[in-house]
Structures are given as structure tokens and as C-alpha cells.
Design an enzyme around this catalytic site. Structure first.
Site, short mmCIF file in Angstrom:
data_model
loop_
_atom_site.label_atom_id
_atom_site.label_comp_id
_atom_site.label_asym_id
_atom_site.label_seq_id
_atom_site.Cartn_x
_atom_site.Cartn_y
_atom_site.Cartn_z
CE LYS A 211 -9.73 12.06 31.67
NZ LYS A 211 -7.97 12.47 31.35
CB THR B 236 -14.06 20.26 42.04
OG1 THR B 236 -12.84 20.92 40.46
CG2 THR B 236 -15.06 20.87 42.30
CB SER B 237 -8.13 19.41 41.35
OG SER B 237 -8.22 18.98 40.56
NE ARG B 238 -6.27 13.93 44.52
CZ ARG B 238 -7.12 13.55 43.79
NH1 ARG B 238 -8.17 14.39 43.40
NH2 ARG B 238 -7.61 12.24 43.91
CG ASP C 49 -15.74 17.93 46.10
OD1 ASP C 49 -17.06 18.07 46.88
OD2 ASP C 49 -15.08 16.86 45.67
CD GLU D 290 -9.67 15.52 50.45
OE1 GLU D 290 -9.90 17.23 50.34
OE2 GLU D 290 -9.80 14.38 50.12
CG HIS E 294 -12.57 13.86 47.68
ND1 HIS E 294 -11.49 14.09 47.91
CD2 HIS E 294 -12.74 14.23 46.10
CE1 HIS E 294 -10.98 14.09 46.51
NE2 HIS E 294 -11.57 14.21 45.71
CD GLN E 295 -20.81 16.10 47.55
OE1 GLN E 295 -21.70 15.85 49.47
NE2 GLN E 295 -22.81 16.26 46.88
CG PHE F 203 -16.13 10.75 43.30
CD1 PHE F 203 -15.42 11.14 45.01
CD2 PHE F 203 -16.65 9.22 43.26
CE1 PHE F 203 -15.81 10.92 45.94
CE2 PHE F 203 -16.81 9.12 44.68
CZ PHE F 203 -16.14 9.07 46.03
#
Ligand code: NAD
Length: 332
Positions: A154, A232-234, A258, A263, A295-296, A298
Site C-alpha cells: 500500500k 520510513t519502514s522499520r 524515520d 529507536e 517515527h512521525q 504516520f
């Protein structure tokens, strides 16, 4: 149902309280993250609601199951922080929010690209300092460049659509080919070829045993010299020490992240009056060609509203004994 929320921030309370008007659950918000030291807070709650850095390992799961918890509602898509095998053995249902806004994450990935390429973080500080010099701010046209999308689900698809709009050539790598991505004109190639040809590489696959340290010293060697890596995944998709070495040698030209492997000790908290003990992180953020956000990706209004609504709907299903389409089970 009585739900214990862990790792909560004011914005979680606002979005869940608003969404709960349509779902009559009893919401109790705790600030600490759920881990073996905080399990006592979950006592007597049939549902715990957790986020990405809560620690649902065997010890935590056994403890919450023994004090009456029946279900874990993840208010996120990723579930790498839950031992699904142990949860299944204990009869704990695990539900998640598989999609809430792929746009939010894809758009943030693009934000990191633009920030790095056009050095917006430097430009902002310069202008505030009355320094209108352009030296050191030179970027490149994304138009005509090759962008490699790793994971075309997605978010990866959404990212590819935006990059297509920039006029980039699209390469893709996934274990499944997404027809919508093919329709955009993307070419699926082996990971090695994607790395070798891409000017920008963006990671959008989940963290699984198969994808752990997908980007490592060896794969970075096959990358196009000076390429930009966006994650931006993990954090665990990337071997941070290898990335640091590649940044130092120039093999990697830019890093936008991200997420970070360690983290959970840093992100979502204010450490500004302390000395951060993680030397790897400190080194990483000292590079001029690295932009890190905490981690922003989202974090948009639309995503928060969707997360709250889907999470509470998942809990409605559990309460009613209905099958929940967002339940996750261990792979056999
Ligand atoms: P998705 O399930 O729709 O897509 C994931 C894609 O990865 C799928 O197409 C899948 O086939 C592919 N994949 C699986 N194993 C692979 C492998 N070994 N190699 C290559 N590709 C593989 O998920 P999504 O909604 O697009 O989310 C992708 C990831 O983004 C999530 O797993 C999560 O880790 C991350 N995420 C980050 C944030 C954030 O705020 N930074 C927010 C949401 C999601």
C-alpha cells in the site's frame, strides 16, 4: 470493554476519545510503554492497546495473560514487536490496523527526499541567520532519475505514484508483483539490480526475519555510488553500522530515516536535557547528508482518526465474538 492504552500521548487520548463516541468502550490511558516492568498496569483489563515500541515478548505476554488480558490491539500496522507464537499459545487475540493512511507515510518519504536533495534544513537555518549564500545547497532534478521501491504494497505503491508524478523512472522489488505498480510503468528487478541502478532507494517492506538487515555492508556495495537511501519502514531493515561506513566512504550519498533500529530507547520522548548514550545514533545524526525524523511518517490528522476508528472496531469484533479481518496469527 475495558481497554488499557500504553505508550499514550495527548494526541492518542484526543483521537481515541473522539472515535469512542461511536464505540462504547471504557478507555484508560497510561503513559508508560508496556514491557515486563509495567505489566501490573494491565491487570484486570481484557484488552491492552499498544504501539510500535511496546515490548510484547514472552515475559510480557505470559504476565498479562495471567491477569485476565484476552486481546492485544495494536494501533499500528507493523507487528514485529509481538511474539505471535506465544500469544497464540496463550489464546491472546492480536489485532492491528493494516492500513490507515498510506499517503501519510509515502508523503513523508518524499519529504525526506526533498529535504535531503534541496538541503531544506540547511537553507532554513541559513536564512534565519541572514545568510543568503547558495554554496553547499546544490541539489539534483528528480525528474529523469531512477527511483527504486523496495516493497510495493500500500505505501510503496503510493510512493511510486508520487515519484511517477516527479517524472522518475521506477524500479521495484517485492516478493509479489503489484499489478497497480506495473500499470504505473515500474519494472520489477532483483534487489541487487535495483540497488545498482537506483539514484534513490526507498524501503517499504515489513520487518521480517527475511528482511532483517536487507541493507547491509554487502548490499550497499552493490548500490550506485552516491545513492540516496530512504527508510520510513522499520529500523531493523538497515544495518546502521554498515550505513555509517557507506556514508563515510561516499558509497551512500544521503540517508533519510524515520525509523532507527534502537529507536525504542529514544523516540517519542524528550531527551533534550540529557546526554544521549547511543553513540551510533549520535554519530549518524552528525552527518551533514543525513536527516532523521522520529517515527512521525504516520502522524497526520487523517491517519490518527483512522487508527482510532479501526482499533475500536477491531475491539468491537472481539467483544462480539465475531471474526476480525485484522486479526494476525503466526505463520505456520
Ligand atoms: P503492505 O503489507 O501493504 O506492503 C508491504 C509489501 O512488502 C508487500 O507488497 C509485501 O509483499 C512486501 N514484502 C514482504 N516481504 C518482502 C520481502 N522479503 N522483500 C520485499 N518485499 C517484501 O504494508 P504497507 O502498509 O505498505 O507498510 C509497509 C511498512 O511500512 C510496514 O510494514 C511498516 O513497517 C511501515 N510503516 C511505517 C510507518 C511510519 O510511521 N514510519 C507507518 C506505517 C507503516
Amino acid at each position: 470493554m475495558k481497554i488499557a492504552f500504553f505508550s499514550t500521548k495527548p494526541y492518542d487520548q484526543i483521537s481515541f476519545t473522539a472515535a469512542n463516541q461511536h464505540h462504547p468502550h471504557e478507555l484508560v490511558f497510561f503513559e508508560p510503554r508496556l514491557d515486563p516492568t509495567t505489566v501490573a498496569l494491565a491487570e484486570g483489563f481484557p484488552v491492552v492497546c499498544v504501539f510500535i515500541n511496546d515490548e510484547l515478548n514472552e515475559e510480557t505476554l505470559r504476565a498479562i495473560a495471567s491477569t485476565g488480558t484476552k486481546a492485544i490491539a495494536l494501533r499500528c500496522a507493523g507487528f514485529n514487536n509481538v511474539d505471535l507464537q506465544v500469544a497464540a499459545e496463550l489464546g491472546l487475540a492480536v489485532v492491528r490496523v493494516p492500513a490507515y493512511s498510506p499517503y501519510a507515510v509515502a508523503e513523508h518519504a518524499v519529504g525526506l527526499i526533498l529535504s535531503l536533495n534541496r538541503k531544506l534544513y540547511r537553507a532554513y537555518n541559513r536564512v534565519r541567520d541572514d545568510n543568503f549564500e547558495l554554496n553547499g545547497l546544490l541539489g539534483f532534478d528528480i525528474h529523469g532519475k531512477t527511483v527504486g521501491v523496495v516493497g510495493t504494497g500500500k505505501i510503496g505503491l503510493c510512493f511510486a505514484q508520487i515519484m511517477k508524478g516527479f517524472g522518475a523512472k521506477l524500479l521495484a522489488y517485492d516478493v509479489y508483483e503489484n499489478p497497480d505498480c506495473l500499470a504505473l510503468g515500474a519494472t520489477y528487478v532483483p534487489l541487487h539490480d535495483l540497488l545498482a541502478q537506483s539514484d534513490i532507494i526507498s524501503l517499504h517492506c515489513p520487518l521480517l526475519p527475511a528482511t532483517y538487515h536487507l541493507i547491509n555492508a554487502e548490499s550497499l556495495q552493490s548500490a550506485k555510488p552516491g545513492a540516496m537511501l530512504i527508510n520510513t519502514s522499520r529500523g531493523g531493515l538497515v544495518d546502521t553500522r554498515a550505513v555509517i561506513d557507506a556514508l563515510k566512504s561516499g558509497q551512500l550519498g544521503y540517508l533519510g530515516a524515520d525509523v532507527y533500529e534502537e529507536e525504542e530507547k529514544l523516540f517519542f520522548q524528550d531527551h533534550s536535557d540529557r546526554v544521549i548514550q547511543d553513540e551510533t545514533f549520535q554519530l549518524l545524526q552528525s552527518f551533514p547528508n543525513v536527516v532523521i525524523t522520529a517515527h512521525q511518517a504516520f502522524f497526520t490528522r487523517e491517519a490518527l482518526a483512522n487508527i482510532a476508528d479501526t482499533t475500536l472496531s477491531n475491539i468491537d469484533d472481539i467483544e462480539a465474538g465475531r471474526e476480525c479481518i485484522n486479526q494476525i496469527k503466526p505463520q505456520s
